[in-house]
Scaffold this active site. Structure first.
Site, short mmCIF file in Angstrom:
data_model
loop_
_atom_site.label_atom_id
_atom_site.label_comp_id
_atom_site.label_asym_id
_atom_site.label_seq_id
_atom_site.Cartn_x
_atom_site.Cartn_y
_atom_site.Cartn_z
N LYS A 47 3.09 7.35 -4.01
CA LYS A 47 2.18 6.24 -4.30
C LYS A 47 2.46 5.09 -3.34
CE LYS A 47 5.37 4.43 -7.80
NZ LYS A 47 5.72 4.51 -9.24
N TYR A 270 10.13 -24.79 10.53
CA TYR A 270 9.55 -25.76 9.60
C TYR A 270 10.65 -26.42 8.76
CZ TYR A 270 4.89 -23.91 10.55
OH TYR A 270 3.72 -23.54 11.15
C1 LIG Z 1 6.80 5.37 -9.44
C2 LIG Z 1 6.92 6.39 -10.47
C3 LIG Z 1 7.87 7.41 -10.32
C4 LIG Z 1 8.87 7.43 -9.20
O1 LIG Z 1 9.89 6.51 -9.51
P1 LIG Z 1 11.11 6.28 -8.49
O2 LIG Z 1 12.10 5.49 -9.25
O3 LIG Z 1 10.52 5.52 -7.34
O4 LIG Z 1 11.59 7.60 -8.09
C5 LIG Z 1 7.88 8.42 -11.27
N1 LIG Z 1 7.02 8.41 -12.32
C6 LIG Z 1 6.11 7.44 -12.48
C7 LIG Z 1 5.19 7.50 -13.65
C8 LIG Z 1 6.03 6.38 -11.58
O5 LIG Z 1 5.13 5.42 -11.75
#
Ligand SMILES: *Cc1c(COP(=O)(O)O)cnc(C)c1O
Length: 376
Positions: A47, A270
């Site tokens: 994702k 700044y």
């Molecule tokens: C993001 C996510 C993961 C992965 O989690 P990590 O800690 O980045 O490995 C797994 N399951 C769901 C539902 C998520 O939203």
């Protein structure tokens, strides 16, 4: 190419623009590290554009290294993986009510269902048997079906299956406390998950794969592994539990665009929050908070140039940062490493997270669109 283009190309050779390089070999090594700790199926979660590393290159590297599934938040992200030629099963888990699940179905994409209403809407609209994963809230209160409504969700799934509208292809939950690397902290979620699985089986929905744990659970608590683990952060070098060293999977570089000598007592940036305490050299890098360099950074922040660590001087601007290089004077075009996996003088994403008071996830997923992407 005309002369102007050739000239621009040549210049860009000398002045390599700010670049985020993805390191597929590191992703593969991270999958191997997870594999060494679990026999469960590995879902590579890509994702948010593969946590900023590029969903497609990370997915390809993970699959080549043995990940059997891919996971994304949205159907659109999953369709992009299909378009790139990835054929392994994909699960998506965050949908507005009333999605067109047939589109997902046609592309072989599974969808998580987190409430009775969601499932009812899906069943009402589905033209084909949509592959669904029943998603229980195992303690996070961030989506997922409350335990009290689980039986109703399972009953509805049974009806949907009878009508050929759904196929229950998985049962899932999510761990709220896995970053504590303490099995005790996961115990109630594990119990809820077992309960969820039992109900589904007892209802006659078969034995669909169950999955609960993400990176931290996969690395630290076998009780959370069930049939599959969903690993995102771990792919790109982050163990949220802080117990396993993973391989950093990206490198952010930027060229020096300007260097000047500065006398002692020169206020920099700044607000003049940084004042040189000796005659020194100041180099400008063309990356700033608009590119994801966190503005809220402690004075410890620094970058690597020429094999040495030099501090960021003064406030981080929108488009640039100033580096105090002391007696060293780096000509324009010298490439600095903002972060990378090398260690030593090169800061890591964990260093930047510490300097900014945040987690490394926000560093890697926050690199802006002006930064060029490349794949090692
Ligand atoms: C993001 C996510 C993961 C992965 O989690 P990590 O800690 O980045 O490995 C797994 N399951 C769901 C539902 C998520 O939203």
């Amino acid at each position: 190419m005309n002369r102007v283009a050739v000239e621009a190309e040549r210049r860009s050779d000398t002045f390599r623009p700010p670049t985020l390089q993805t390191l597929p070999a590191a992703v593969a090594a991270n999958v191997a590290r997870v594999r060494a700790r679990t026999r469960s199926t590995i879902m590579a979660v890509v994702k948010a554009d593969g946590y900023g590393h590029g969903a497609v290159p990370v997915a390809r590297a993970a699959v080549a290294a043995g990940a059997e599934w891919l996971g994304t938040t949205s159907i659109a992200e999953a369709l992009a993986l299909r378009a790139a030629g990835l054929t392994v099963p994909i699960l998506t888990w965050l949908h507005p009510a009333g999605i067109d699940a047939d589109e997902a179905s046609a592309a072989g994409i599974d969808v998580a269902v987190s409430s009775v209403d969601e499932l009812a809407a899906l069943v009402a609209r589905a033209g084909t048997a949509v592959r669904i994963h029943l998603n229980m809230d195992t303690g996070m209160a961030r989506g997922g079906c409350p335990r009290g409504q689980w039986d109703e969700l399972v009953d509805l799934a049974l009806l949907g299956r009878r009508d050929g509208k759904v196929h229950v292809a998985g049962v899932m939950g999510h761990l709220p406390l896995a970053d504590q690397a303490d099995p005790e902290a996961n115990a109630s979620a594990v119990a809820a998950m077992r309960d969820a699985v039992r109900t589904v089986r007892a209802a006659g929905l078969g034995t669909p794969p169950a999955h609960l744990g993400a990176t931290a659970g996969a690395l630290t608590d076998p009780a959370t592994h069930f049939d599959m683990v969903r690993v995102g952060a771990g792919l790109v070098g982050i163990d949220p539990s802080g117990t396993v060293e993973m391989h950093g999977a990206s490198r952010l570089t930027a060229p020096v665009v300007h260097t000047a000598a500065a006398p002692a007592g020169t206020p920099v940036g700044y607000g003049g929050t940084y004042v040189t305490d000796r005659a020194t050299h100041l180099s400008v890098l063309p990356v700033g908070y608009a590119d994801g360099i966190p503005r809220e950074c402690s004075p410890q922040a620094g970058v690597e140039i020429g094999g040495r660590r030099f501090p960021v001087a003064g406030r981080i601007s929108m488009d640039q940062i100033v580096i105090d290089t002391g007696s060293a004077s780096f000509p324009a075009g010298t490439v600095a490493t903002v972060f990378g996996p090398e260690g030593g003088a090169t800061p890591s994403i964990h260093d930047w997270a510490r300097w900014a008071g945040t987690i490394p996830h926000t560093i890697v997923s926050g690199i802006g669109p002006r930064v060029r992407r490349s794949i090692a």
